[in-house]
Motif scaffolding. Structure first.
Motif, PDB file in Angstrom:
ATOM      1  N   MET A  75       0.840  -1.196   0.000  1.00 35.03           N
ATOM      2  CA  MET A  75       0.000   0.000   0.000  1.00 35.03           C
ATOM      3  C   MET A  75       0.880   1.253   0.000  1.00 35.03           C
ATOM      4  O   MET A  75       1.917   1.293   0.636  1.00 35.03           O
ATOM      5  N   MET A  76       0.416   2.249  -0.706  1.00 37.72           N
ATOM      6  CA  MET A  76       1.128   3.524  -0.786  1.00 37.72           C
ATOM      7  C   MET A  76       1.054   4.267   0.553  1.00 37.72           C
ATOM      8  O   MET A  76       0.046   4.233   1.231  1.00 37.72           O
ATOM      9  N   ARG A  77       2.166   4.926   0.904  1.00 35.96           N
ATOM     10  CA  ARG A  77       2.181   5.809   2.083  1.00 35.96           C
ATOM     11  C   ARG A  77       2.393   7.227   1.586  1.00 35.96           C
ATOM     12  O   ARG A  77       3.184   7.460   0.687  1.00 35.96           O
ATOM     13  N   THR A  78       1.703   8.157   2.199  1.00 37.32           N
ATOM     14  CA  THR A  78       1.935   9.562   1.896  1.00 37.32           C
ATOM     15  C   THR A  78       2.272  10.296   3.192  1.00 37.32           C
ATOM     16  O   THR A  78       2.117   9.750   4.288  1.00 37.32           O
ATOM     17  N   TYR A  79       2.732  11.511   3.033  1.00 32.78           N
ATOM     18  CA  TYR A  79       3.319  12.250   4.143  1.00 32.78           C
ATOM     19  C   TYR A  79       2.628  13.594   4.345  1.00 32.78           C
ATOM     20  O   TYR A  79       2.055  14.167   3.415  1.00 32.78           O
ATOM     21  N   ALA A  80       2.719  14.074   5.561  1.00 36.64           N
ATOM     22  CA  ALA A  80       2.185  15.384   5.932  1.00 36.64           C
ATOM     23  C   ALA A  80       3.135  15.992   6.959  1.00 36.64           C
ATOM     24  O   ALA A  80       3.920  15.280   7.586  1.00 36.64           O
ATOM     25  N   LEU A  81       3.043  17.291   7.119  1.00 38.43           N
ATOM     26  CA  LEU A  81       3.847  17.980   8.129  1.00 38.43           C
ATOM     27  C   LEU A  81       2.920  18.831   8.976  1.00 38.43           C
ATOM     28  O   LEU A  81       2.074  19.558   8.454  1.00 38.43           O
ATOM     29  N   ILE A  82       3.085  18.700  10.285  1.00 32.31           N
ATOM     30  CA  ILE A  82       2.437  19.624  11.208  1.00 32.31           C
ATOM     31  C   ILE A  82       3.537  20.300  12.015  1.00 32.31           C
ATOM     32  O   ILE A  82       4.628  19.746  12.164  1.00 32.31           O
ATOM     33  N   ILE A  83       3.248  21.481  12.496  1.00 32.45           N
ATOM     34  CA  ILE A  83       4.190  22.186  13.373  1.00 32.45           C
ATOM     35  C   ILE A  83       3.407  22.632  14.597  1.00 32.45           C
ATOM     36  O   ILE A  83       2.423  23.379  14.476  1.00 32.45           O
ATOM     37  N   MET A  84       3.836  22.154  15.743  1.00 36.43           N
ATOM     38  CA  MET A  84       3.221  22.584  16.992  1.00 36.43           C
ATOM     39  C   MET A  84       3.691  24.005  17.269  1.00 36.43           C
ATOM     40  O   MET A  84       4.893  24.274  17.375  1.00 36.43           O
ATOM     41  N   LYS A  85       2.729  24.904  17.373  1.00 36.71           N
ATOM     42  CA  LYS A  85       3.025  26.314  17.606  1.00 36.71           C
ATOM     43  C   LYS A  85       3.207  26.577  19.107  1.00 36.71           C
ATOM     44  O   LYS A  85       2.840  25.740  19.940  1.00 36.71           O
ATOM     45  N   PRO A  86       3.743  27.754  19.445  1.00 33.89           N
ATOM     46  CA  PRO A  86       4.003  28.053  20.860  1.00 33.89           C
ATOM     47  C   PRO A  86       2.790  27.875  21.777  1.00 33.89           C
ATOM     48  O   PRO A  86       2.934  27.400  22.907  1.00 33.89           O
ATOM     49  N   ASP A  87       1.590  28.201  21.302  1.00 35.86           N
ATOM     50  CA  ASP A  87       0.419  28.068  22.178  1.00 35.86           C
ATOM     51  C   ASP A  87       0.101  26.607  22.484  1.00 35.86           C
ATOM     52  O   ASP A  87      -0.380  26.296  23.576  1.00 35.86           O
ATOM     53  N   ALA A  88       0.389  25.694  21.568  1.00 31.17           N
ATOM     54  CA  ALA A  88       0.197  24.263  21.850  1.00 31.17           C
ATOM     55  C   ALA A  88       1.164  23.809  22.940  1.00 31.17           C
ATOM     56  O   ALA A  88       0.787  23.050  23.843  1.00 31.17           O
TER      57      ALA A  88
END
Length: 164
Positions: free
Chosen positions: A1-14
């Protein structure tokens, strides 16, 4: 199965509100895997490069607000993967609308967000909306290059490009 990617960035308030773990748990519950976690104390060059498209659209007032909100602050970029071809779309759906008051219940910003564009505008600051989420394969590649070491980019760029 294909895998795809994402990016999140936790900001200072998190980070300040101790929401990193609950946010990561949400992604895990939606079948995302963590591929890499980084840590950056953002400098002006990083923030202005990251938000260049927004500064171009909204001008100097946003530039000043972004510098005030993020320069010198700790942020946590996280590369995620998911089976299938929708990791970016799925991560954005889980994140919710940029304005937490417009985010649906069940989304991260809808459930955990406490700020609004209205309050941010009134106080002339950036909205506290917990996390950034890449919106396309192109921004994903650009942002990994910005937020991670070159070695990390070299590992992930071919994987992302092959499915992007």
């Amino acid at each position: 199965m294909m895998r795809t990617y994402a990016l999140i960035i936790m900001k200072p308030d998190a980070l300040e509100n101790e929401l990193v773990e609950p946010i990561i748990r949400r992604f895990n519950e939606h079948h995302f895997q963590i591929e890499m976690i980084g840590f950056k104390r953002a400098d002006e060059k990083l923030i202005l490069t990251h938000y260049a498209h927004v500064v171009e659209k909204l001008g100097d007032s946003f530039k000043r607000m972004a510098i005030a909100a993020f320069v010198g602050q700790a942020m946590i970029p996280i590369i995620l993967s998911q089976d299938g071809d929708q990791a970016i779309a799925n991560s954005r759906a889980l994140t919710g609308a940029t304005d937490p008051t417009a985010a649906q219940p069940g989304t991260i910003r809808g459930d955990l967000g406490t700020d609004s564009f209205e309050n941010a505008d009134r106080e002339e600051r950036c909205c506290y909306n917990l996390i950034h989420c890449s919106d396309s394969t192109e921004s994903l590649l650009t942002e990994i290059k910005l937020w991670f070491e070159p070695e990390t980019y070299e590992v992930f760029a071919p994987l992302i490009s092959s499915v992007g």
